[in-house]
Design a protein around this motif. Structure first.
Motif, PDB file in Angstrom:
ATOM      1  N   GLY A  34     -35.370 -43.780 -19.212  1.00 20.99           N
ATOM      2  CA  GLY A  34     -36.846 -43.278 -18.973  1.00 20.99           C
ATOM      3  C   GLY A  34     -37.132 -41.802 -19.249  1.00 20.99           C
ATOM      4  N   GLY A  35     -36.489 -40.928 -20.129  1.00 19.20           N
ATOM      5  CA  GLY A  35     -36.829 -39.709 -20.412  1.00 19.20           C
ATOM      6  C   GLY A  35     -35.689 -38.952 -20.115  1.00 19.20           C
ATOM      7  N   CYS A  36     -35.809 -37.607 -20.107  1.00 17.44           N
ATOM      8  CA  CYS A  36     -34.978 -36.461 -20.066  1.00 17.44           C
ATOM      9  C   CYS A  36     -34.569 -36.635 -18.661  1.00 17.44           C
ATOM     10  CB  CYS A  36     -35.703 -35.348 -20.080  1.00 17.44           C
ATOM     11  SG  CYS A  36     -34.716 -33.671 -19.456  1.00 17.44           S
ATOM     12  N   ASP A  37     -33.307 -36.733 -18.135  1.00 16.06           N
ATOM     13  CA  ASP A  37     -32.670 -36.683 -16.959  1.00 16.06           C
ATOM     14  C   ASP A  37     -32.400 -35.257 -16.320  1.00 16.06           C
ATOM     15  OD1 ASP A  37     -31.524 -37.484 -14.626  1.00 16.06           O
ATOM     16  OD2 ASP A  37     -29.507 -37.764 -15.207  1.00 16.06           O
ATOM     17  N   GLY A  38     -33.772 -34.544 -16.206  1.00 16.03           N
ATOM     18  CA  GLY A  38     -33.613 -33.271 -15.840  1.00 16.03           C
ATOM     19  C   GLY A  38     -34.956 -32.553 -15.681  1.00 16.03           C
ATOM     20  N   VAL A  39     -35.234 -31.537 -16.566  1.00 10.85           N
ATOM     21  CA  VAL A  39     -36.472 -30.535 -16.518  1.00 10.85           C
ATOM     22  C   VAL A  39     -36.456 -30.279 -18.150  1.00 10.85           C
ATOM     23  CG1 VAL A  39     -37.688 -28.656 -15.821  1.00 10.85           C
ATOM     24  CG2 VAL A  39     -36.125 -29.673 -14.302  1.00 10.85           C
ATOM     25  N   VAL A  40     -37.869 -30.626 -18.559  1.00 12.10           N
ATOM     26  CA  VAL A  40     -38.355 -30.231 -19.863  1.00 12.10           C
ATOM     27  C   VAL A  40     -38.871 -28.732 -19.817  1.00 12.10           C
ATOM     28  CG1 VAL A  40     -39.692 -30.742 -22.118  1.00 12.10           C
ATOM     29  CG2 VAL A  40     -38.668 -32.728 -20.536  1.00 12.10           C
ATOM     30  N   THR A  41     -38.221 -27.846 -20.618  1.00 11.48           N
ATOM     31  CA  THR A  41     -38.584 -26.648 -20.640  1.00 11.48           C
ATOM     32  C   THR A  41     -38.912 -26.085 -22.129  1.00 11.48           C
ATOM     33  OG1 THR A  41     -37.371 -26.097 -18.617  1.00 11.48           O
ATOM     34  CG2 THR A  41     -38.003 -24.239 -19.809  1.00 11.48           C
ATOM     35  N   ALA A  42     -40.079 -25.761 -22.486  1.00  9.70           N
ATOM     36  CA  ALA A  42     -40.195 -25.349 -23.823  1.00  9.70           C
ATOM     37  C   ALA A  42     -39.687 -26.420 -24.762  1.00  9.70           C
ATOM     38  CB  ALA A  42     -39.801 -24.055 -24.173  1.00  9.70           C
ATOM     39  N   GLY A  43     -39.973 -27.765 -24.414  1.00  6.30           N
ATOM     40  CA  GLY A  43     -39.532 -28.896 -25.421  1.00  6.30           C
ATOM     41  C   GLY A  43     -37.775 -29.006 -25.348  1.00  6.30           C
ATOM     42  N   ASN A  44     -37.389 -28.305 -24.387  1.00 10.23           N
ATOM     43  CA  ASN A  44     -35.789 -28.528 -24.318  1.00 10.23           C
ATOM     44  C   ASN A  44     -35.506 -29.236 -23.109  1.00 10.23           C
ATOM     45  OD1 ASN A  44     -34.950 -27.073 -26.634  1.00 10.23           O
ATOM     46  ND2 ASN A  44     -35.299 -25.174 -25.559  1.00 10.23           N
ATOM     47  N   CYS A  45     -34.545 -30.278 -22.869  1.00  5.41           N
ATOM     48  CA  CYS A  45     -34.266 -30.926 -21.846  1.00  5.41           C
ATOM     49  C   CYS A  45     -33.126 -30.136 -21.108  1.00  5.41           C
ATOM     50  CB  CYS A  45     -33.862 -32.474 -22.408  1.00  5.41           C
ATOM     51  SG  CYS A  45     -33.282 -33.560 -20.806  1.00  5.41           S
ATOM     52  N   ASP A  46     -33.475 -29.613 -19.995  1.00  6.03           N
ATOM     53  CA  ASP A  46     -32.586 -28.956 -19.265  1.00  6.03           C
ATOM     54  C   ASP A  46     -32.194 -29.641 -18.267  1.00  6.03           C
ATOM     55  OD1 ASP A  46     -32.711 -26.857 -21.112  1.00  6.03           O
ATOM     56  OD2 ASP A  46     -34.309 -26.101 -20.048  1.00  6.03           O
ATOM     57  N   THR A  47     -30.904 -29.263 -17.393  1.00  7.63           N
ATOM     58  CA  THR A  47     -30.341 -29.838 -16.230  1.00  7.63           C
ATOM     59  C   THR A  47     -31.092 -28.984 -15.006  1.00  7.63           C
ATOM     60  OG1 THR A  47     -28.613 -30.772 -15.083  1.00  7.63           O
ATOM     61  CG2 THR A  47     -28.384 -28.345 -16.052  1.00  7.63           C
ATOM     62  N   GLU A  48     -30.679 -29.647 -13.873  1.00  9.60           N
ATOM     63  CA  GLU A  48     -31.655 -28.910 -12.601  1.00  9.60           C
ATOM     64  C   GLU A  48     -30.529 -29.378 -11.366  1.00  9.60           C
ATOM     65  OE1 GLU A  48     -34.904 -31.384 -11.311  1.00  9.60           O
ATOM     66  OE2 GLU A  48     -33.897 -33.332 -11.697  1.00  9.60           O
ATOM     67  N   PRO A  49     -30.556 -28.569 -10.428  1.00  9.05           N
ATOM     68  CA  PRO A  49     -29.794 -28.738  -9.119  1.00  9.05           C
ATOM     69  C   PRO A  49     -30.080 -30.280  -8.487  1.00  9.05           C
ATOM     70  CG  PRO A  49     -30.587 -26.585  -8.981  1.00  9.05           C
ATOM     71  CD  PRO A  49     -31.504 -27.333 -10.226  1.00  9.05           C
ATOM     72  N   ARG A  50     -29.261 -30.755  -8.192  1.00 11.71           N
ATOM     73  CA  ARG A  50     -29.575 -32.231  -7.341  1.00 11.71           C
ATOM     74  C   ARG A  50     -28.999 -32.086  -5.949  1.00 11.71           C
ATOM     75  NH1 ARG A  50     -30.217 -36.110 -11.440  1.00 11.71           N
ATOM     76  NH2 ARG A  50     -31.328 -34.991 -12.991  1.00 11.71           N
ATOM     77  N   THR A  51     -29.652 -32.667  -4.819  1.00 16.14           N
ATOM     78  CA  THR A  51     -29.322 -32.510  -3.472  1.00 16.14           C
ATOM     79  C   THR A  51     -29.217 -33.527  -2.958  1.00 16.14           C
ATOM     80  OG1 THR A  51     -31.607 -32.007  -2.817  1.00 16.14           O
ATOM     81  CG2 THR A  51     -30.373 -30.404  -3.335  1.00 16.14           C
ATOM     82  N   ALA A  52     -28.519 -34.002  -1.752  1.00 15.24           N
ATOM     83  CA  ALA A  52     -28.527 -35.345  -0.836  1.00 15.24           C
ATOM     84  C   ALA A  52     -30.119 -35.556  -0.536  1.00 15.24           C
ATOM     85  CB  ALA A  52     -27.486 -34.986   0.200  1.00 15.24           C
ATOM     86  N   ALA A  53     -30.856 -34.738  -0.361  1.00 16.59           N
ATOM     87  CA  ALA A  53     -32.151 -34.780   0.282  1.00 16.59           C
ATOM     88  C   ALA A  53     -32.828 -35.977  -0.276  1.00 16.59           C
ATOM     89  CB  ALA A  53     -33.034 -33.740   0.239  1.00 16.59           C
ATOM     90  N   ASN A  54     -32.611 -36.259  -1.711  1.00 16.57           N
ATOM     91  CA  ASN A  54     -33.243 -37.493  -2.385  1.00 16.57           C
ATOM     92  C   ASN A  54     -32.401 -38.266  -3.005  1.00 16.57           C
ATOM     93  OD1 ASN A  54     -32.684 -35.683  -4.495  1.00 16.57           O
ATOM     94  ND2 ASN A  54     -34.826 -36.184  -5.696  1.00 16.57           N
ATOM     95  N   GLY A  55     -30.991 -38.204  -2.466  1.00 16.93           N
ATOM     96  CA  GLY A  55     -29.967 -39.147  -3.057  1.00 16.93           C
ATOM     97  C   GLY A  55     -29.700 -38.410  -4.442  1.00 16.93           C
ATOM     98  N   PHE A  56     -29.688 -37.179  -4.723  1.00 21.46           N
ATOM     99  CA  PHE A  56     -29.303 -36.767  -6.124  1.00 21.46           C
ATOM    100  C   PHE A  56     -29.906 -37.245  -7.171  1.00 21.46           C
ATOM    101  CE2 PHE A  56     -25.586 -36.921  -3.015  1.00 21.46           C
ATOM    102  CZ  PHE A  56     -25.356 -35.578  -2.826  1.00 21.46           C
ATOM    103  N   PHE A  57     -31.140 -37.926  -6.915  1.00 20.96           N
ATOM    104  CA  PHE A  57     -31.939 -38.489  -8.225  1.00 20.96           C
ATOM    105  C   PHE A  57     -32.803 -37.042  -8.891  1.00 20.96           C
ATOM    106  CE2 PHE A  57     -30.853 -42.470  -7.050  1.00 20.96           C
ATOM    107  CZ  PHE A  57     -31.447 -43.370  -7.830  1.00 20.96           C
ATOM    108  N   PRO A  58     -32.976 -37.269  -9.965  1.00 23.13           N
ATOM    109  CA  PRO A  58     -33.921 -36.212 -10.624  1.00 23.13           C
ATOM    110  C   PRO A  58     -35.333 -36.075  -9.784  1.00 23.13           C
ATOM    111  CG  PRO A  58     -33.774 -38.376 -11.945  1.00 23.13           C
ATOM    112  CD  PRO A  58     -32.925 -38.331 -10.792  1.00 23.13           C
ATOM    113  N   THR A  59     -35.793 -34.872 -10.142  1.00 23.72           N
ATOM    114  CA  THR A  59     -36.915 -34.471  -9.358  1.00 23.72           C
ATOM    115  C   THR A  59     -38.082 -34.586  -9.944  1.00 23.72           C
ATOM    116  OG1 THR A  59     -36.694 -32.337  -9.834  1.00 23.72           O
ATOM    117  CG2 THR A  59     -35.563 -33.009  -7.785  1.00 23.72           C
TER     118      THR A  59
END
Length: 210
Positions: A34-59
């Motif tokens: 479904g796409g980058c499992d994180g955050v696209v920054t300046a064309g790069n797919c970067d990771t991001e912190p995951r928390t229990a608040a949304n089941g550790f899903f991407p934001t």
């Protein structure tokens, strides 16, 4: 040791195994996920912190496949040695649901298999969706009974990559580090308990387009 990887990551564009746009089992992993499992920054797919608040899903995106994924250094489809050995080394190869397809070059005995992971007092579960890091036929480490260490000598000798969801669930010290030591074991899907790792369960097979 375990490191972190994510769908869409390109950590070395010059290396044969330096991109997570595709996986050992899926030439269209980025699209199917479904796409980058994180955050696209300046064309790069970067990771991001995951928390229990949304089941550790991407934001920033909605995954189509299970965000609780991992790899192990055994590619039973694409690696010639691993493929040749798999009938004799994969413990469940003779099970009824797998035995008829052991000789099928387009079927993986490992893709979608569940793994239980433990770090300190945290237990999380994920599905195998890729092979690595660094090695692709390390049967002794993946299936051995004598607690063998990984043959891989890259990435601090890591024997597994885990997704950002598993990184957050297990409480890794860093978002993209290589110093977290975990215990793991294969587990049958019927024994996987309820949790955020079962919100989406990946069932897709191998996709090789060439």
């Amino acid at each position: 040791m375990a490191t972190t990887f994510w769908v869409g990551e390109i950590f070395d564009p010059n290396a044969e195994d330096g991109s997570q746009v595709e996986s050992a089992y899926d030439d269209r992993w980025l699209d199917h996920y479904g796409g980058c499992d994180g955050v696209v920054t300046a064309g790069n797919c970067d990771t991001e912190p995951r928390t229990a608040a949304n089941g550790f899903f991407p934001t920033r995106m909605t995954p189509r496949e299970n965000p609780f994924y991992l790899d192990l250094p055994y590619d039973d489809v694409g690696d010639e040695v691993a493929n040749r050995q798999r009938a004799s080394v994969v413990p469940w190869a003779s099970d009824e649901r797998y035995s008829a397809r052991v000789s099928d070059p387009g079927f993986s005995l490992l893709k979608n298999r569940w793994v239980r992971m433990l770090l300190a007092d945290k237990i999380c579960y994920g599905q195998i969706q890729d092979a690595g890091p660094g090695q692709y036929d390390d049967a002794k480490y993946v299936f051995g009974a004598d607690d063998a260490r990984p043959a891989n000598d890259r990435f601090n000798g890591a024997g597994m990559d885990v997704s950002p969801a598993l990184n957050g669930c297990l409480g890794f010290a860093e978002l993209d580090g290589e110093n977290d030591r975990i215990d793991w074991q294969f587990i049958d899907d019927s024994a996987v308990p309820p949790g955020p790792w079962k919100i989406i369960v990946t069932t897709s097979g191998v996709t090789h387009e060439s």
